[in-house]
Scaffold this active site. Structure first.
Site, PDB file in Angstrom:
ATOM      1  N   HIS A 127      -4.221   4.660   0.852  1.00 12.12           N
ATOM      2  CA  HIS A 127      -4.612   6.060   1.041  1.00 12.12           C
ATOM      3  C   HIS A 127      -5.491   6.279   2.273  1.00 12.12           C
ATOM      4  CE1 HIS A 127      -3.293   6.222  -3.086  1.00 12.12           C
ATOM      5  NE2 HIS A 127      -3.548   7.510  -3.173  1.00 12.12           N
ATOM      6  N   ASP A 129       4.448   0.706  -4.330  1.00  8.83           N
ATOM      7  CA  ASP A 129       3.009   0.994  -4.324  1.00  8.83           C
ATOM      8  C   ASP A 129       2.625   1.553  -5.691  1.00  8.83           C
ATOM      9  OD1 ASP A 129       0.406   1.287  -3.141  1.00  8.83           O
ATOM     10  OD2 ASP A 129       0.749   3.435  -3.049  1.00  8.83           O
ATOM     11  N   SER A 130       1.323   1.585  -5.944  1.00  3.31           N
ATOM     12  CA  SER A 130       0.843   2.161  -7.199  1.00  3.31           C
ATOM     13  C   SER A 130       1.132   3.666  -7.259  1.00  3.31           C
ATOM     14  CB  SER A 130      -0.665   1.933  -7.321  1.00  3.31           C
ATOM     15  OG  SER A 130      -1.332   2.517  -6.223  1.00  3.31           O
ATOM     16  N   GLU A 152      -5.744  12.011  -2.850  1.00  5.10           N
ATOM     17  CA  GLU A 152      -4.758  12.556  -3.795  1.00  5.10           C
ATOM     18  C   GLU A 152      -4.942  14.059  -3.998  1.00  5.10           C
ATOM     19  OE1 GLU A 152      -4.475  10.190  -7.380  1.00  5.10           O
ATOM     20  OE2 GLU A 152      -4.318   8.415  -6.114  1.00  5.10           O
ATOM     21  N   THR A 165      -4.011  -3.443  -3.505  1.00  2.00           N
ATOM     22  CA  THR A 165      -4.533  -3.969  -4.773  1.00  2.00           C
ATOM     23  C   THR A 165      -3.548  -4.993  -5.350  1.00  2.00           C
ATOM     24  OG1 THR A 165      -5.591  -1.823  -5.131  1.00  2.00           O
ATOM     25  CG2 THR A 165      -5.424  -3.286  -7.038  1.00  2.00           C
ATOM     26  N   CYS A 194      -6.551  -0.027   1.955  1.00  2.00           N
ATOM     27  CA  CYS A 194      -6.035   0.758   0.826  1.00  2.00           C
ATOM     28  C   CYS A 194      -5.026   1.720   1.425  1.00  2.00           C
ATOM     29  CB  CYS A 194      -7.168   1.521   0.145  1.00  2.00           C
ATOM     30  SG  CYS A 194      -6.576   2.690  -1.105  1.00  2.00           S
ATOM     31  N   CYS A 209       1.072  -1.954  -1.642  1.00  2.00           N
ATOM     32  CA  CYS A 209      -0.229  -1.700  -2.282  1.00  2.00           C
ATOM     33  C   CYS A 209      -1.176  -2.879  -2.032  1.00  2.00           C
ATOM     34  CB  CYS A 209       0.000  -1.525  -3.777  1.00  2.00           C
ATOM     35  SG  CYS A 209      -1.488  -1.241  -4.719  1.00  2.00           S
TER      36      CYS A 209
END
Ligand code: DGL
Length: 302
Positions: free
Chosen positions: A188, A10-11, A156, A75, A186, A73
């Site tokens: 998160h 993941d990012s 975050e 994205t 996403c 991820c």
């Protein structure tokens, strides 16, 4: 060759919400997680940068002994999965595989929806149009896609349960009340699931795609017996950012302690290889001999 470890990329630490679902479904498997937290967020970056970062991260997971890599991820899955699958296509010498999250997430949304699906993701995920395309392949649903760039930074910061999160979500879901399904596209956003439910009418089903990704992986493993063998249920985490911060946020996302978080250096903007410390100057020539990269916008990528 049989390998026991599954790589998850993941990012940053958000993909640990996906790993949480994978562990719940596959508790005996061993995982290596790589979070590119030193270069996150990816969501506002251009597609070429995401291709480049994702190549480096996937290569590093192969070097860690992962024959199977899950791109957790959204994205990266939306923008770069096809490129990665072609670039690292299985060959006689190497049986590696790369799987993403977009198709299981789209299938889950279509399975849940009576007609109108809302998709929230990063700016790059939404700009890619990949969810619209994948959902269109599965049925004639109406899709409303919307970028929600403030939400990942709110998570975050650990602000999921604050008024800031509630106000941001209320703004992003304005006008989505007549959707019957909201896909949290996403890594998160599952941490904000409760707030989404509070803000939206109960007629909107809020969907964390993590469990669907885990079911898809379980089916894939059943179709490829012996490709990845069960282990002891261990997790090893690698990150490019600060390990203490990664552990603090990561444990919240994973819902379990992270005993090992190893730092992976970025050297001149590239991920260090596992067994080699070398500061590259000028042209970068990789030592491996991967298949020819597909050309992008009329020129070879390297
Ligand atoms: N991991 C990213 C995703 O799922 C979210 C955070 C980012 O922008 O890097 O799209």
């Amino acid at each position: 060759m049989l390998r026991a470890v599954i790589g998850v990329y993941d990012s940053g630490f958000g993909g640990l919400t996906v790993l949480r679902a994978l562990r719940a479904r596959l508790p005996d498997h061993d995982f290596v997680y790589l979070g590119d937290s030193g270069r996150a967020p990816y969501g506002g970056r251009d597609a070429d940068t995401i291709l480049d970062f994702s190549e480096q991260c996937v290569e590093r997971l192969f070097e860690e002994g992962c024959a199977l890599v899950i791109v957790a991820c959204h994205t990266v899955s939306c923008v770069a999965l096809r490129h990665l699958q072609q670039r690292y296509a299985p060959s006689k010498q190497s049986a590696r595989r790369i799987l993403g999250v977009t198709i299981p997430a789209a299938e889950e949304a279509v399975g849940s929806s009576a007609g109108h699906i809302a998709v929230l993701g990063t700016a790059r995920t939404i700009a890619s149009g990949t969810f619209d395309a994948e959902i269109a392949k599965l049925g004639p649903h109406r899709v409303t896609s919307r970028a929600a760039p403030l939400l990942a930074p709110i998570v975050e910061e650990g602000w999921e349960d604050t008024e800031i999160a509630r106000l941001a979500i209320a703004k992003y879901v304005e006008g989505l009340e007549d959707a019957d399904t909201l896909l949290l596209a996403c890594t998160h956003y599952p941490l904000l699931e409760r707030t989404f439910r509070e803000v939206l009418p109960s007629s909107v089903r809020v969907l964390d795609p993590g469990p669907a990704v885990a079911r898809a992986l379980e089916k894939w493993l059943a179709r490829h017996p012996g490709f990845v063998t069960a282990g002891s249920g261990s997790i090893r985490a690698l990150c490019t950012g600060e390990p203490a911060t990664f552990r603090k946020h990561g444990e919240r996302m994973l819902g379990a302690p992270l005993s090992t978080v190893q730092h992976v250096a970025l050297i001149d903007g590239r991920l260090a290889h596992r067994d080699r410390v070398e500061i590259a100057t000028g042209q970068v020539v990789r030592p491996s001999t991967p298949p020819e990269a597909p050309s992008v916008a009329g020129h070879a990528r390297r």
